[in-house]
Scaffold this motif. Structure first.
Motif, mmCIF file in Angstrom:
data_model
loop_
_atom_site.group_PDB
_atom_site.id
_atom_site.type_symbol
_atom_site.label_atom_id
_atom_site.label_comp_id
_atom_site.label_asym_id
_atom_site.label_seq_id
_atom_site.Cartn_x
_atom_site.Cartn_y
_atom_site.Cartn_z
ATOM 1 N N LEU A 1 -9.069 0.886 -6.565
ATOM 2 C CA LEU A 1 -8.378 2.075 -7.055
ATOM 3 C C LEU A 1 -9.409 3.001 -7.684
ATOM 4 C CD1 LEU A 1 -5.170 0.538 -8.712
ATOM 5 C CD2 LEU A 1 -5.518 1.274 -6.350
ATOM 6 N N LYS B 1 -8.449 6.733 2.351
ATOM 7 C CA LYS B 1 -7.940 6.911 1.000
ATOM 8 C C LYS B 1 -6.446 7.179 1.094
ATOM 9 C CE LYS B 1 -10.437 8.788 -2.121
ATOM 10 N NZ LYS B 1 -11.249 9.727 -2.941
ATOM 11 N N PHE C 1 -10.559 -2.875 -0.696
ATOM 12 C CA PHE C 1 -10.235 -1.582 -1.293
ATOM 13 C C PHE C 1 -10.207 -1.711 -2.800
ATOM 14 C CE2 PHE C 1 -6.166 -3.635 -0.228
ATOM 15 C CZ PHE C 1 -5.523 -3.637 -1.461
ATOM 16 N N ARG D 1 -5.826 6.116 -6.857
ATOM 17 C CA ARG D 1 -5.629 6.134 -5.410
ATOM 18 C C ARG D 1 -6.341 4.947 -4.765
ATOM 19 N NH1 ARG D 1 -7.726 12.247 -4.677
ATOM 20 N NH2 ARG D 1 -9.395 11.203 -5.843
ATOM 21 N N VAL D 2 -5.741 4.438 -3.689
ATOM 22 C CA VAL D 2 -6.349 3.334 -2.952
ATOM 23 C C VAL D 2 -7.478 3.876 -2.079
ATOM 24 C CG1 VAL D 2 -5.992 1.594 -1.175
ATOM 25 C CG2 VAL D 2 -4.268 1.926 -2.957
ATOM 26 N N LEU E 1 -0.178 1.727 -5.948
ATOM 27 C CA LEU E 1 -0.314 0.414 -5.325
ATOM 28 C C LEU E 1 0.655 -0.534 -6.028
ATOM 29 C CD1 LEU E 1 -1.836 -1.545 -3.406
ATOM 30 C CD2 LEU E 1 -3.456 -1.952 -5.282
ATOM 31 N N LEU F 1 0.821 -1.208 0.000
ATOM 32 C CA LEU F 1 0.000 0.000 0.000
ATOM 33 C C LEU F 1 0.854 1.255 0.000
ATOM 34 C CD1 LEU F 1 -2.543 -1.326 2.638
ATOM 35 C CD2 LEU F 1 -2.940 -1.094 0.189
#
Length: 838
Positions: A808, A823, A806, A813-814, A828, A780
């Protein structure tokens, strides 16, 4: 002493008008809404017999006129823990209570009720709370605790009486059930809101004041129960439900006035709901119990708005409270089981419910809440799987060590990557072995134990984690030093916050090989001072009932590194070491630490109550390059082979095991366990040990080191075996003379292009094709890891066995859609291991 007057007079007209408006949305319910079940009628009759000998008016007078106080300890013996369940009241004792530990009755001439708080209730009634106050300012509400116990007892009697009326239609039972419930409806509006908390001064708030209460967090101000979550009178709602199936409420006119049934609905059930719902939703482990009460009361009153409010909260609860692997966010088996048990009760309360025809909003038509979220099923599996072979709930963080369930027939490894815990296991029957490694973050009810282990083998929890306590030794149980891990500079690990929970990072994991299972953990987030804080565990299965663990703990940062190993909680047994540990040590508490004796569970600050002050009979010596520590118990033992660095000091000690004291502060010092601690000073340390469980006698012949390779020699069934374990920086290899080999492999690394969710399948699309693997590590952006089991690999597509929690977003963004719903900015990445990796 001059009484304290607290004017609680308020105008009820506006409140009642509000209730009247709310009642207009209710639809008449067909009673009983919930099936009436009861044990043998003769058992019920025996239980209520004392009340049947009293007049209806006398039974009504058993209902307390003011809200009771739950947390009241004994000023004489100070037995028990947390001021909880220490004093006891039974029918016939009047305003007196008796200690469950020393049997003294209170109040008395030595401990008189010579202080009082006077409250003027909304009705104008004068409520007097008398109490004894000791020299430290601690209050003891003897009479008000009697009210509390009486409140518990008379409500249970009302339910039994209602059940008997339903079965027999004998109004002698119905009248008494009705008068109890009706009387509660009369006095409940006068019940003061109070702050009732262990070892804290009681605070009172006006009976008509709803949340907020100055200085209190939500639900800590309570009008009915001692906690606001329980302010819905569910049990009396059950009584009302049963009696409303045909009881003639006019029979109450002479006792509680006309319209008793309407008053119960308005001034007890609906008022309790309104007080509870006024608190902001916290999505805590107590919330589901409140939801069940909302649904039950809403259905009984015929008010679908209450039902829908509970269902709305229920549906939001999972993603806000559960990790993707099904664990409750607090990382404690006890609170996980409590939470999922309460969620099951919510589903049961809603079963077979359908909104009335005149309900105009989104409708519920016999919904099955057990299917509302896939996390529900996962949470049920966690409850069944997070156990030791003997059936004890896995005692991590605030988990009760005496929680006992069904023994397991076989043990299998469990990885909970979102929580941060691995239970590495093997074997069946009497040969089950389980090694638990914890790296969960701090989201409440956690301990300072990142990187700690517990070890079950030979039918016993040989290296224990104490678990939960409310006793005055709680400070010891949560401190890093009471766990099987490393303490840096005699300080606790970092406390962690919701934003920075100090969760560890799993670097490597493999449980697929029949001979070797590995967990490699970077626990450095636990200490700000730690550049390296890494534990590598290798469990080797030599044969049925013969397993050993290689334990390598590397530390860099700080000046002193203390490696702790604690024996069983259930038995003290004996401890023998092959090095002489004979020099007495007065204390290991550092100069900045405190040596005060704790008095309550809140006495935890190391500057006053340092954990090393709990170490008793401390003796020290100097480590040899290779030495052993052996714990012997009634039917099992553990020998740990230790390879120590030059200059390492060794300490043996006894420390409180806590569990066997069964939450009695006065018995804590009666139960100890044996432990050892290695201390190595300097900027870097490496602690290497081999843990060898046995039933009768140890079976490993020797443990030697050649550079980064350990050589373990043992004899089984007359045959000598030699295992060579190479602990390389990049790869772990095991070569056994028994004819098997193992290699962890090196790493592939790259970037995840996307995380795809299609139906019940989750895939990670990688930046290149990769070989078949059992696990993939998703790295992460914030430095954390998610170690996911792999179902299949198809080119550059890795299909995961489970939902990672989770995805993207459109900017890469995760975004977590399960707890903790954060967030993360940044890419990743992934890491995977195969023997032929390049």
């Amino acid at each position: 002493m001059k009484p304290i007057a607290l004017p609680f007079i308020f105008i009820l007209i506006a409140v009642h008008a509000c209730f009247a408006q709310q009642e207009t949305v209710a639809s008449p319910a067909k009673h009983p809404v919930y099936p009436v079940t009861y044990p043998d009628l003769e058992v019920l009759k025996k239980a209520v017999a004392p009340l049947m000998q009293q007049s209806v008016k006398a039974v009504m007078d058993q209902v307390p006129k003011a809200s009771g106080i739950f947390y009241t300890g004994c000023p004489h013996c100070h037995g028990g823990a947390q001021n909880m369940n220490v004093l006891n009241w039974k029918p016939g004792m009047g305003a007196a209570v008796r200690c469950n530990y020393c049997s003294m009755t209170f109040p008395n001439s030595q401990f008189p009720d010579d202080h009082e708080t006077v409250i003027i209730a909304p009705s104008g009634a004068r409520q007097v709370y008398r109490y004894y106050e000791d020299s430290s300012g601690h209050q003891y509400y003897f009479e008000a605790h009697a009210w509390y116990d009486q409140w518990v007892w008379i409500r249970s009697m009302a339910e039994k009486l209602a059940q008997l009326w339903y079965a027999t239609k004998d109004n002698a039972y119905g009248d008494r059930a009705a008068v109890i419930t009706g009387r509660f409806a009369q006095v409940f509006p006068d019940y003061a809101v109070r702050y009732d908390y262990p070892h804290a001064r009681v605070q009172f708030f006006p009976a008509d004041q709803r949340w907020p209460y100055k200085g209190l967090t939500p639900y800590r101000g309570a009008k009915w129960y001692w906690w606001g979550y329980g302010d819905i009178a569910t049990d009396l709602a059950n009584v009302f439900d049963v009696l409303s199936s045909g009881y003639n409420w006019k029979r109450m006119d002479a006792f509680t006035g006309t319209g008793t049934d309407k008053r119960i609905a308005r001034d007890l059930l609906r008022l309790g709901y309104d007080f509870t719902a006024a608190n902001p939703e916290a999505y805590s482990n107590m919330s589901p119990g409140m939801y069940a009460g909302m649904i039950r009361v809403g259905r009984i009153l015929g008010d679908p708005s209450m039902v829908h409010e509970a269902v709305k909260r229920f549906n939001a609860f999972f993603s806000k409270g559960f990790f993707a692997d099904g664990w409750w966010k607090e990382g404690t088996t006890s609170y996980h089981n409590q939470t999922i048990g309460s969620l099951m009760a919510v589903a049961a309360a809603l079963k077979e419910y359908t909104d009335p025809a005149d309900w105009k909003e989104d409708r519920l038509n016999n919904p099955d809440l057990t299917k509302a979220s896939p996390l529900y099923g996962k949470a049920l599996r966690v409850r069944n799987e997070a156990v030791l072979p003997n059936g004890r709930a896995l005692p991590i963080n605030d988990t009760w060590g005496f929680s006992q369930g069904k023994k397991t027939d076989s043990t299998h490894s469990r990885l909970w990557p979102a929580l941060g815990n691995a239970a590495i296991g093997t074997g069946s029957g009497i040969n089950q072995v389980l090694l638990n490694l914890n790296w969960s973050g701090n989201y409440g009810h956690s301990h300072y134990d990142n990187g700690s282990i517990l070890f079950y083998a030979a039918g016993q929890e040989l290296l224990s984690d104490i678990g939960y306590t409310h006793s005055k030794y709680r400070g010891w149980t949560i401190h890093t030093a009471s766990h099987n891990t490393v303490v840096i500079d005699q300080q606790n690990q970092n406390e962690g916050t919701t934003e920075h929970p100090a969760t560890g990072r799993l670097l490597f994991y493999d449980d697929q090989n029949p001979h070797v299972k590995i967990a490699d953990l970077d626990a450095s987030p636990a200490y700000a001072a730690a550049a390296v804080y890494r534990r590598k565990l290798i469990m080797v299965h030599a044969g049925a009932g013969f397993d050993y663990v290689i334990d390598r703990f590397e530390v860099s940062g700080g000046q002193e590194h203390d490696w702790f190993l604690h024996g069983m909680c259930e038995q003290e047994g004996t401890l023998q070491t092959s090095v002489a540990l004979e020099q007495p040590v007065e204390t290991l508490v550092p100069a900045w630490g405190g040596r005060k004796a704790p008095k309550t569970q809140y006495d935890t600050h190391p500057k006053q109550f340092h954990a090393y002050a709990y170490l008793r009979d401390v003796k020290k010596g100097t480590a040899a390059p290779s030495w052993t520590a052996t714990w012997n118990y009634d039917s099992a033992g553990l020998r740990t082979h230790i390879l120590s660095q030059p200059g390492t000091e060794v300490f043996r000690f006894r420390s409180p095991s806590v569990r066997p004291a069964k939450e009695d502060d006065n018995k804590l010092n009666n139960y100890m366990r044996n432990g050892i601690m290695q201390r190595h000073s300097g900027s870097a340390s490496v602690f290497i040990a081999v843990h060898e469980p046995f039933r009768k006698t140890p079976w490993i012949e020797s443990v030697k080191a050649e550079g980064n390779t350990l050589i373990i020699t043992y004899r089984l069934n007359g045959k000598r075996t030699l295992d060579r374990i190479h602990l390389g920086a990049a790869e772990i290899r095991v070569v056994s003379s028994a004819g098997w080999n193992y290699a962890s492999g090196n790493a592939y690394r790259g970037t995840v292009q996307s995380v795809v969710h299609e139906g019940a399948q989750w895939s990670a699309l990688l930046d290149r094709q990769v070989p078949a693997v059992d696990y993939i590590r998703l790295d992460l952006p914030d430095g954390g890891t998610y170690y996911g089991a792999v179902a299949a690999v198809r080119g550059n597509r890795v299909i995961l066995k489970d939902d990672p929690g989770f995805a993207l977003d459109e900017k890469g963004r995760v975004q977590f859609y399960t707890f903790p719903q954060k967030k993360q900015e940044g890419k990743l990445r992934y890491t995977l291991f195969t023997p032929d990796s390049k």
